[in-house]
Design a protein around this motif. Structure first.
Motif, PDB file in Angstrom:
ATOM      1  N   GLU A  94      62.064  22.341  34.026  1.00  0.00           N
ATOM      2  CA  GLU A  94      63.426  22.599  34.482  1.00  0.00           C
ATOM      3  C   GLU A  94      64.433  22.465  33.355  1.00  0.00           C
ATOM      4  O   GLU A  94      64.207  21.726  32.388  1.00  0.00           O
ATOM      5  N   VAL A  95      65.486  23.196  33.513  1.00  0.00           N
ATOM      6  CA  VAL A  95      66.660  22.986  32.667  1.00  0.00           C
ATOM      7  C   VAL A  95      67.745  22.445  33.591  1.00  0.00           C
ATOM      8  O   VAL A  95      68.126  23.119  34.559  1.00  0.00           O
ATOM      9  N   CYS A  96      68.188  21.254  33.288  1.00  0.00           N
ATOM     10  CA  CYS A  96      69.107  20.596  34.210  1.00  0.00           C
ATOM     11  C   CYS A  96      70.445  20.316  33.524  1.00  0.00           C
ATOM     12  O   CYS A  96      70.519  20.162  32.300  1.00  0.00           O
ATOM     13  N   ARG A  97      71.441  20.238  34.337  1.00  0.00           N
ATOM     14  CA  ARG A  97      72.757  19.853  33.789  1.00  0.00           C
ATOM     15  C   ARG A  97      73.476  19.011  34.833  1.00  0.00           C
ATOM     16  O   ARG A  97      73.257  19.166  36.054  1.00  0.00           O
ATOM     17  N   GLU A 104      71.962  19.585  38.710  1.00  0.00           N
ATOM     18  CA  GLU A 104      71.399  20.848  39.191  1.00  0.00           C
ATOM     19  C   GLU A 104      70.350  21.340  38.198  1.00  0.00           C
ATOM     20  O   GLU A 104      70.583  21.317  36.987  1.00  0.00           O
ATOM     21  N   CYS A 105      69.236  21.789  38.738  1.00  0.00           N
ATOM     22  CA  CYS A 105      68.138  22.217  37.862  1.00  0.00           C
ATOM     23  C   CYS A 105      67.706  23.632  38.195  1.00  0.00           C
ATOM     24  O   CYS A 105      67.749  24.052  39.352  1.00  0.00           O
ATOM     25  N   ASP A 106      67.279  24.308  37.182  1.00  0.00           N
ATOM     26  CA  ASP A 106      66.710  25.641  37.364  1.00  0.00           C
ATOM     27  C   ASP A 106      65.416  25.677  36.545  1.00  0.00           C
ATOM     28  O   ASP A 106      65.374  25.159  35.430  1.00  0.00           O
ATOM     29  N   GLU A 159      66.958  14.613  29.685  1.00  0.00           N
ATOM     30  CA  GLU A 159      68.219  13.970  29.308  1.00  0.00           C
ATOM     31  C   GLU A 159      69.293  14.140  30.374  1.00  0.00           C
ATOM     32  O   GLU A 159      70.200  13.328  30.498  1.00  0.00           O
ATOM     33  N   ALA A 160      69.169  15.240  31.124  1.00  0.00           N
ATOM     34  CA  ALA A 160      70.196  15.471  32.143  1.00  0.00           C
ATOM     35  C   ALA A 160      70.203  14.357  33.171  1.00  0.00           C
ATOM     36  O   ALA A 160      71.209  14.116  33.832  1.00  0.00           O
ATOM     37  N   PHE A 161      69.050  13.686  33.286  1.00  0.00           N
ATOM     38  CA  PHE A 161      68.988  12.614  34.263  1.00  0.00           C
ATOM     39  C   PHE A 161      69.316  11.246  33.661  1.00  0.00           C
ATOM     40  O   PHE A 161      69.248  10.239  34.341  1.00  0.00           O
TER      41      PHE A 161
END
Lengths: 521, 210
Positions: free
Chosen positions: B54-57, B76-78, B141-143
């Motif tokens: 996932e790519v999360c932000r 949010e992840c995609d 890292e987003a988390f």
């Protein structure tokens, strides 16, 4: 596919003759394959009821091994269960083969053919699940093959084959579902059987009792003498070099195992489509000898006999569209198989397939047999033979001096034909029909005997001496029986006084109902 | 029918019945080859959850405020589900190689492995690798707690932490990025050696080995 009918018919005649020569036509199991299959279903239900009570889902292989080790009850009941399932498959396959060879697989019989194919498939599936229940090496082999086949279909997200991988015990749910299917399928067979015979009047579901007991007895002896094989218990970590395989109920297994799953499915689908297309490719134009019966409303007296005699429930009585008070017979062409049984049941000769009504039969008789009878110095015995009769038997009767008159089926023989023969000087008439369970018209010999000797409409008139009329059965493989029946009848007739030949016998006129005013005008 | 003829018929019926019964009994238990070769078999069988790449932000407070209340997710992840390369070498020679994906059209269901390899009986070095094909790392890292613990209040209190915990749990449940099994085994004739994934130990595990 129609070019296969002739060799199939020859093969069937040879098989029938072999079985008749061994068992006699009355006991010939090949004449009763359909009913034998049903009898085996009942035997399977009875033995299966016991087996399901002692079967344990938690320990399938051990419980079946315990059943097989019980010499008093379990061993032979389990073996009988297996042999009955095998005989079901054999009987059902022979039944389909017989109907195909006898051109009885199309038209109004289409529903029976298609439902029969379904019943056969369900029977194979039932045998499959039954073997898996035992969970020996053969059961495991079947289960693995089934899983392999189903894994290529987009049905299950997790491959079924993983059930048998060995990383966990085969789940009880698998055996539960298998047992459930094994029990539910016979219920589906009940519905299929109802469909199968739904177009028949008075369907015969079982063979004669003595034949049932003979078959069950023979299978029980087989079960005791040759107990059904049970391989070693299935083991996910052992590759069995060989397993016992039931080539009767699981004949498809060696073929399927050699093919990729997709090809196996394609082959099975192609075979199924070919089987389902049999009624389509073997059908005949409904004309000539395949034309459905028709009713001449001017002759119909509304006696309600032809609907009672029709083996296919193809005739109903409906209100007339003229002023007569009675009903009139109406043939449903979609249900009529052109057997012509109705022609023999109609006293005024007003119903039957084209060319086969009582009047047509009398015309044919006058143009052929009666001419020969009149020309003979010493009138011979007339043998009225079914067209399905073996050629060798007919030739043997001719060699005995009989005057042979062939009809499509003795079941549609109008009693007036026999009466005309006797009144025209035939010293005796012997009607040679097929074995009762092998009549293509289903009930021909039965109705013939009823009409001739039990006064069933259209009965043989009392003025015809019964001593001069006899019914015999002519079955391939029993030439000796046919000739013995003929010789006995010939001796009997020889002891009777010489018959008198009547002049100007006009049975059509005698049989015609009184004309109405509008008809006369 | 004469008595001699009747006797002959009974005898022929008896003979034919006995022959039919024996044929039936024989045909119902015909020993047919199943695994004629003495080869042993290495079976790989397991199921596991594929990893989610996932790519999360992290959404800002303004972005969150624009969402309906029930959709206010802090991160949010995609992404997609990972695919894996399975390779088996026996005695240094490749015995099989394939790509494994999760089941389902979107490959978001558990992945299932069932491979079988026939191996001559005897001692053999077996090397199995199961590794993720995608090189992209997940955006863990987003988390990271970029948002202060007290940033979310009311019914949303502790939201970011809950999301991070859930993400970690899912990552833990997925099959590791790389599994390797390297050993020498003795294969007995017509015996199956099973290699499976042990979810507790998160490693490949052997069954049925000598």
């Amino acid at each position: 596919m129609r070019i296969l009918e002739r060799p199939a018919r020859r093969a069937l005649a040879a098989l029938d003759a072999l079985a008749t020569s061994a068992y006699g036509w009355a006991w010939n199991p090949l004449h009763q394959t359909g009913t034998v299959a049903v009898a085996m279903l009942l035997a399977l239900l009875a033995t299966g009821l016991y087996l399901v009570l002692v079967y344990r889902l938690g320990a399938p292989a051990a419980s079946v091994a315990r059943i097989a080790a019980d010499p008093w009850l379990g061993a032979w009941i389990r073996s009988l269960h297996r042999y009955a399932s095998d005989l079901f498959v054999v009987a059902a396959a022979l039944h389909a083969f017989r109907l195909f060879a006898q051109r009885r697989s199309w038209g109004p019989r289409t529903l029976a053919w298609i439902s029969g194919c379904g019943l056969f498939l369900i029977g194979l599936a039932c045998a499959w699940t039954g073997y898996v229940m035992a969970w020996d090496t053969f059961g495991e082999r079947l289960a693995r093959e089934g899983a392999r086949l189903f894994d290529v279909l987009p049905i299950f997200s997790e491959p079924l084959s993983r059930i048998f991988a060995g990383d966990r015990p085969v789940p009880g749910a698998f055996f539960f579902v298998n047992l459930f299917v094994h029990i539910v399928l016979p219920l589906a067979m009940g519905i299929g059987l109802w469909l199968h015979v739904s177009r028949l009047a008075r369907p015969t579901l079982l063979p004669p009792k003595r034949l049932i007991w003979a078959i069950v007895g023979a299978l029980t002896v087989a079960a005791i003498a040759f107990p059904a094989a049970l391989g070693p218990a299935a083991d996910s970590f052992t590759l069995a070099e060989r397993t016992p395989v039931d080539l009767v109920a699981a004949w498809w297994l060696p073929l399927s195992e050699r093919l990729p799953a997709g090809v196996a499915w394609s082959a099975a689908l192609a075979a199924l489509i070919a089987a389902l297309l049999v009624p389509r490719v073997t059908r005949r134009p409904r004309e000539g000898s395949w034309a459905p019966s028709h009713v001449d409303p001017r002759l119909c007296t509304g006696c309600n006999q032809c609907p009672q005699d029709c083996p296919w429930d193809a005739i109903t009585m409906v209100p007339r569209d003229d002023d007569r008070p009675s009903l009139v017979a109406l043939v449903d062409p979609a249900r009529c198989v052109s057997c012509g049984i109705c022609a023999g049941s109609c006293a005024p000769m007003g119903v039957g397939p084209a060319g086969l009504t009582g009047r047509d039969q009398l015309t044919a008789l006058r143009s052929c047999a009666l001419t020969a009878l009149g020309a003979a110095v010493d009138s011979p015995i007339v043998a009225v033979c079914c067209a399905q009769a073996p050629v060798t038997h007919v030739a043997a009767l001719r060699a005995r001096g009989a005057l042979v008159h062939q009809v499509p089926c003795v079941g549609n023989l109008h009693s007036s034909v026999v009466e005309l023969l006797v009144r025209q000087g035939a010293p005796g008439v012997i009607v040679c029909g097929c074995p009762p369970r092998d009549c293509v018209g289903r009930e021909g010999p039965k109705w013939l005997a009823e009409r001739f000797f039990n006064e069933r409409e259209a009965e043989l008139q009392p003025r015809v001496e019964r001593d001069r009329v006899r019914i015999a059965t002519m079955a391939g493989g029993d030439l000796r029986g046919t000739l013995a029946a003929y010789d006995d009848f010939a001796r009997h007739v020889a002891a009777l006084r010489r018959p008198e030949r009547e002049a100007n016998v006009e049975l059509q006129a005698e049989c015609a109902p009184p004309a109405l005013a509008e008809d006369a005008s | 029918m004469s008595s001699a003829h009747r006797l002959a018929r009974v005898a022929s019926a008896a003979v034919m019945t006995i022959v039919a019964i024996m044929a039936l009994a024989r045909a119902t238990a015909l020993p047919l080859a199943y695994h004629p070769s003495p080869a042993a078999r290495l079976r790989l069988s397991f199921s596991a959850r594929p990893e989610r790449i996932e790519v999360c932000r992290t959404l800002s407070a303004e972005e969150l405020a624009q969402r309906p209340e029930h959709m206010r997710q802090r991160v949010e992840c995609d992404g997609k589900f990972a695919s894996y390369r399975l390779r088996i070498d026996v005695d240094g020679r490749p015995a099989g190689e394939s790509v494994v994906r999760g089941a389902g059209l979107r490959h978001d269901r558990p992945l299932y492995v069932l491979r079988e390899y026939d191996i001559p009986p005897g001692r053999h070095a077996v090397h199995v690798t199961f590794e993720r094909r995608e090189q992209t790392d997940d955006d863990a890292e987003a988390f990271a707690p970029a948002v202060a613990v007290g940033a979310d209040t009311g019914i949303f209190a502790g939201r970011a932490q809950r999301e991070a915990a859930e993400h970690a749990r899912r990552a833990e449940a997925a099959i590791p990025k790389r599994l390797q099994f390297d050993t020498t085994l003795v294969f007995a004739p017509r015996r199956v050696t099973l290699l499976t994934f042990d979810a507790e130990r998160r490693a490949l595990r052997l069954f049925g080995a000598l």
